[in-house]
Every structure is written in C-alpha cells, then in structure tokens.
Design an enzyme around this catalytic site. Structure first.
Site, mmCIF file in Angstrom:
data_model
loop_
_atom_site.group_PDB
_atom_site.id
_atom_site.type_symbol
_atom_site.label_atom_id
_atom_site.label_comp_id
_atom_site.label_asym_id
_atom_site.label_seq_id
_atom_site.Cartn_x
_atom_site.Cartn_y
_atom_site.Cartn_z
ATOM 1 N N GLY A 83 6.838 45.424 15.289
ATOM 2 C CA GLY A 83 6.926 44.061 15.782
ATOM 3 C C GLY A 83 7.863 43.188 14.956
ATOM 4 C CB THR B 16 12.035 43.988 17.304
ATOM 5 O OG1 THR B 16 12.132 44.450 18.670
ATOM 6 C CG2 THR B 16 12.407 42.516 17.252
ATOM 7 C CG ASP B 17 10.395 48.310 13.565
ATOM 8 O OD1 ASP B 17 9.387 47.588 13.687
ATOM 9 O OD2 ASP B 17 10.828 48.667 12.453
ATOM 10 C CB ALA B 18 6.913 50.524 17.139
#
Lengths: 162, 162, 162, 162
Positions: free
Chosen positions: C48, C44-46
């Site tokens: 979400g 995942t990344d920032a």
C-alpha cells in the site's frame, strides 16, 4: 542444500498447434509458445494485485520467448538494425494475479504481413489454467532512424515457422 | 514442436555454503540461493543497457526465492500480517547487462537479528560468471499499521536455516 | 473549466545554498535543486506504499532537474556521446509515501571530480517537509562503447556552478 | 538561486469542452483534463525511445488528475473501500517520445454507466501538439474482496461533472 526445483520462469514446452497458415495472406494462427513467470513484488500495486501494465511487459517477454523458440533472437534483429516497434496494444484483464503466483504467457503470431506483424497473448494461472488476461500487439519494422521498413523475409519466415 | 528448453529464470540450485553461523549474534553468512532471470526489454534504457533500478528489483526476486527455498513464503508472511519493509538499499554496478542476457542473482542472509535482517546479493552473467552488481538490503518487520515488530522467531529461523 | 492549479510536479524553486565549494578538491556541497512529484499509482506496491525502487527513479528525476536548472541538459550530453553511468546507489527509507502524495526531491552535487561525480538526495513530503528518504548516487562518464572518460570540464563546471 | 521555472508536470489547464452529455445514457464526452509530464530516463528503452508501457502509466496519471480536477480523489475512493479496477486497455502509438520531452496527457470520460466507466486519452508533445498516442481504458468498481459493485452515484456524478 538447495534442491534447485524449477520455479522461476520456464518455457513450459506445451505448444498449441492452430490451423495451418494460409501462406498467401500471411494469416492464420501459428503455434503458441509458452513461458512461465513468477509474479514479482515490484509488479504489485496498492490494490494488492498485479498492476495492469505488467501484463503488457509479460506480453513482451512472451514475444521474446516466441522468437527464441522459433530460432530467432530479437537482440540479433536489433544488432542488424531492425526494430519491431509496437504500434498498438490491446489487453483485457479477467482475473487478478498476486505476488508469488506462477503465470504462464502463451504467445502466437496471428498475422505476419510484409509491413506489420500481430502477436496474440493469453496469460493463465500456471497451476489451474485460469485465464487472467488476453491481448494483442501490432508491430511495424523500423530502422535506427525510425523509418518504416518491410519486415525482412527471413524474419517473417521465422515468425510463421511451425 | 516446442522443446521447452529451460531458459527463462530457474533457480539453478548451486548453493555456496559460507562459514557456519554464529548463533549467539545472529551474524554470519547463510548459504547463497540462486535464481536465473532473462533480461526483459522493458528493463533496458536509452543507454542500451539495463536500467540500474532493475538490479534492485532483481535483489527482491532473489530475496523471495531465498525464502521459498528455505521453506518460507513471503506471501504467507504478509497473510499473517508481517511485512519485511526495506529500510536501506545499497548497490554497486560493475558491468552492464543487456536485453536477452541471462543473469543469476545470488542471495544470502548476512545478518538476522531480532529486529533487523540484512540480505546480500551478487548478480552475475549466468554463462560466464562475470560479476555485474553487488548489493545489500536491510529490512525491519512491520505490521499492517506500519508499527515496527520483532521479527517472529520462526521467520528468523527460516532466514538462517542452512 | 479546468482550474489548472499547479499540482503535478513543479521545480519548487527553493534552493538551499550550502558551504562554498573547495575548488581544489572539487568537494563541497552545491546548492540543492528541488522538484516536486505526485506519487503515481503504478509506483505503489501490495504494502500500500511506494515501492522502494521508485525513490531511486525519483533520484534520477532530481538529477535531471538539477542539470536543467544549472543550464545543462542530460539529453544533450548524450547527444554529444557522453553518458553518466550510475556505478553506485545508496538509499535509506525513513517513512513511506502513498498514492497521490506530493513529494519533493532535493538534489545536490556532493563531489565532482575529474572522473566521478556524486549526487546526494533527500525526498520529503512536500506539504509537511517530513523526511521520507535520503540517498546518494555515484557516476562515471562513459562514451558509446562504454569506455570510461574524464568528465568534460564544461560539464563539471555546470555540475558545480551555483 | 534556483529559477524555479515550471517544467515538471503541470496540469496545463487547457480544457477541451466536448458535446453536452446525454444524461439518460451516461454517454457523451466530458471535457478533457490535461497534465504535463517530463519523460523520465527510466521510462526509455534500448530503442532510445519511451517504452510503450509507460504511455499506459501516463494514462493512469491522467485519470488521477482528471478526478482531482473534478473535485474527486481516487485515494479517498479507495479509503472508502471502492477500487476502479482496469478491465481493458487499448493504445495506439503514433510517434515516439524521448528522454526529457514534455508530454501532455489529455483525459476525458467517454462513458460512465452504472457498472462501467470508460476513459479516453491523448498524449501529445507539449510544445508542438504532435499526437504521440491515443488510448482508452475501461474500469469496473470492486470492493476490497474484489466483488463487482455498482459505481456509487456520487462518483459517477463526479466523473461526468463538467
């Protein structure tokens, strides 16, 4: 026109000289070498912060830079058939970094014995110096077949040189 | 003492100015922004070369640097509730990079329409200029709920500014 | 006691048979092989959601599973000195996956010529079948020195076998 | 037709029950939960083996599976505004895994206190049981602002349930 201001990863050249090495034991802290990185978006996770595994990737970046600034080159080491395999890693995460932050990795050799070398790391926020993470990696030297070897003397010298 | 020679990722400041933008259509190539990275060991794979997905991570690094040099900041964009989500990626791999290589990512905006922006990339060997990869990403603007939004005018201006 | 319910990545065994191959041209769709994965937090990344590069990692997982189910084994291929290097990748991202989601990767061979093979992929939400991403990768065969080779006949047969 | 043989990551359902928990202290080993993964090509590095950071990603996969099999769900935890942030990681690498290998991650809770939980891991070769790596992670509970919170009782119960 692009100004080309430097902001994407620069050995910042500050070097923290530690106590003199105790040559007999191979113990003693070498100077710290620094490299500054900008946090990548791919390094963040759903918490909105840097995923913890990336600090360990950054330790490796620091290690490579350490060798480069000591006049060594890990790629050449491998070309000669020597690999510094990681046998242990340890890290503490004190405060999170986020996308776009500039972080500085400080790397030093904590111990360079005939068969094992220990690197120590600090990751700090480049602008404020806030400590984000600390860590340590231990390495052995193996050949292409994975057989453990003594670390070549020239490499140990390079690792400990100040 | 460490010399602090610059070698870990630096916007190199060379900028290739392309044809003037056709303001009516939002088409036309913007100038290229460059950033130079050193290949990380973690980016290699068992073929001994950089794993292809990392070029796409580098595209993203190039994109971030593009915005930064245009006076924008993707982190601020997100702080305002706008996200440039990737809807398409395309890459061609022409020659492999290896651990320790310095690679330069050249990023430009190929098209900035009201609802979609297209970035184009080239990755070259920093020292020789050898072309390693080319690519393109397309993005839409979404809010925190993932709803598609028009790209704010200020952002489109920033993306196209020369 | 652990229930051991299966939920972490299983070739789900559904196979979509496509049109018969046109042997003369090597064109035509082979059957699709499926593998189901659970989204990792590290993916995942920032935003979400899953970082887009991971779909391309999943394509590679699908490719490996395709070969395995066709009776091949990419590791053995490499042991014999053949590497299927990626020369092109293309992906479209239609809807995001999130941490913990089960996603199914459907892989088929779109074309297997003497010097180039093209795989096509679909990533769907395992439970609902919602299409998340589609993509394609093109590969050439190289030896250890990186020299382009014809794809060995046995491998082409394996790739096209139904 | 696809055989659909199971080979890409399956909680294998073997559970090693440890000593009974000492409820007063929150100490004591919980049962181990296992999940089996196939090594991805993207997880290898130029040494031809799995890059060490991936074991730490696998620890996280093991952790997620542990919660899932205990009737919990980390995604739901986050949906409620609780995050188990990693504050420490430690790993030892004993033998390398390679592309295509099936590896089993065994996860257990070593300690679940009111403000900190410790997970312990073993990664073994699925077929031979050869020990590849061991490790430990420590976590605190934070809210969306990053403020440290007591771990909700229901979560501690879930983590310690046998």
């Amino acid at each position: 026109m692009s100004k080309g201001h430097v902001d994407f990863g620069v050995p910042s050249g500050r070097a923290l000289r530690a106590e003199p090495q105790d040559e007999a034991s191979g113990r003693g802290l070498s100077r710290a070498v620094e490299v500054t990185l900008r946090v990548r978006y791919a390094e963040t996770d759903a918490m909105g912060i840097v995923h913890h595994t990336n600090y360990i990737v950054w330790f490796e970046v620091g290690r490579g830079e350490y060798m480069r600034q000591q006049g060594g080159d890990y790629a050449q080491l491998e070309a000669q058939g020597y690999y510094l395999r990681v046998i242990e890693v340890q890290a503490r995460f004190l405060a999170p970094a986020r996308y776009g932050d500039l972080v500085t990795v400080r790397t030093r050799v904590e111990e360079a014995r005939s068969r094992q070398v220990t690197f120590a790391y600090e990751v700090v926020m480049a602008e404020t110096g806030q400590l984000l993470a600390t860590g340590q990696t231990k390495h052995i030297c193996v050949d292409e077949e994975g057989t453990v070897k003594a670390i070549p003397e020239a490499i140990r010298d390079m690792l400990r040189r100040n």
